[in-house]
Design a protein around this motif. Sequence first.
Motif, PDB file in Angstrom:
ATOM      1  N   ASP A  45      -6.532 -27.412  16.004  1.00 29.67           N
ATOM      2  CA  ASP A  45      -7.916 -27.172  16.408  1.00 29.67           C
ATOM      3  C   ASP A  45      -8.642 -26.471  15.260  1.00 29.67           C
ATOM      4  O   ASP A  45      -8.177 -25.460  14.740  1.00 29.67           O
ATOM      5  N   PHE A  46      -9.792 -26.995  14.872  1.00 30.31           N
ATOM      6  CA  PHE A  46     -10.473 -26.522  13.665  1.00 30.31           C
ATOM      7  C   PHE A  46     -11.353 -25.296  13.893  1.00 30.31           C
ATOM      8  O   PHE A  46     -11.902 -24.741  12.936  1.00 30.31           O
TER       9      PHE A  46
ATOM     10  N   SER B 121     -10.753 -32.045  14.345  1.00 29.57           N
ATOM     11  CA  SER B 121      -9.600 -31.520  15.077  1.00 29.57           C
ATOM     12  C   SER B 121      -8.775 -32.665  15.631  1.00 29.57           C
ATOM     13  O   SER B 121      -9.265 -33.788  15.797  1.00 29.57           O
TER      14      SER B 121
END
Length: 402
Positions: free
Chosen positions: A371-372, A270
């Motif tokens: 954001d992952f 991220s």
Amino acid sequence: MELNLQFGYGMMEHCRHLTEQWNGGTTILSPRDLSSAQLNQLSQQIINIPNGKVLLDPQFYLPHSEHSRLCSHDYWPSDYQTGIFWEGQRCTDLINALFNINRSLGCSEVILPGLLATTIDDDWLNTQQAFIDEGLAISNGLCVLATIALSADATRNETQIARLMDASDNWEPHGYYIVCEHPNGKYLVDDPTWTTNIIDLAAGLKLRGKKVILGYCNHQMLLASVAKVDGIASGTWMNVRSFPPEKFRGNQEEVIRQRATWYYCPQALSEFGTSYLDLAKQQGVLDQMSPSSDLTNVYLAGLFSGAVPTSSGFTEQLAFRHYLHCLRIQSQNSVKPTFDLTVDHHQTLLRNARQLLSDLHTAGIKGQARDFMDSLDANESALSVIRSTRGPLLRRNWGNIQ
């Protein structure tokens, strides 16, 4: 799996610098972003660096494009008309012109043009065959990579991907350059069908002994290591870390605006704005975001030296180079001696990212659109599907896949 540099706006110095620092590497040149003179200048500068190589992406995705710089190059047809182009000499002329440019630039391989497939149908498959036949006819020993450019809908359609795989049985390029539009313009994709189909396509082509490069990627495509893909390509701005076809349609020039500086946290998969790093310092979790020793690099400046991150001198230029430096190492480390070890490696990467992101979110630290967390499931699902479908063949042939 290697990282290639996907050229985009303002990347000339980044490409020169990183190729020197890495003692080589491949830059995929962009005629949309470089004039003919700049293509020649940059290609010679890269080639003059030991182990430096260049490829040229023809970017013929939308042949009716009105992008002035892209259409100004010698190979671009001045009067593209669908029926006439494929029936006469024009396709041959385009391929001949492209090969001449590739030779003048010193390209190590030739990427053939490919139209964007909104639907994989007979017309599109016929254009693919025509480009491949023309390219192979004059390749004279040069390695030829066919472009496969897919819309988000085509990528998501399992039936169409299967049809593409069937048709490619009759194609004989040395390899493929694959670019896939992200669904809904998302930077990180949360659609498991999209991720699964890309990896399935890549795995099928690799099992046939073809070279495969995935273009316009971000770190989500570290997943491609389980297909033993040869390389992924990425760059600085988001529009070279994903494939937005519209940027090739008209003169949508980049405008320099006040932008946030983003730090890539490799163990979280991220990116975080530096203002969130300030908050992480306040919350006592900043050290958890520092990269491991093998990913630590000179581009971090004083980001983890104890200073307030926004005052540490971590600039946009450093952020870009840090991202690409880390992604290169992650890519090179992603393929293991066996298929199962490679899958296990990626599962561990995802599991660790989930735990760290959970801790950071609890502390109020979030990566917003970078954001992952929402993409973890899509990658995990793709791993499970590939392991059950392509796994037996990949496991058996892993050592022989080049």
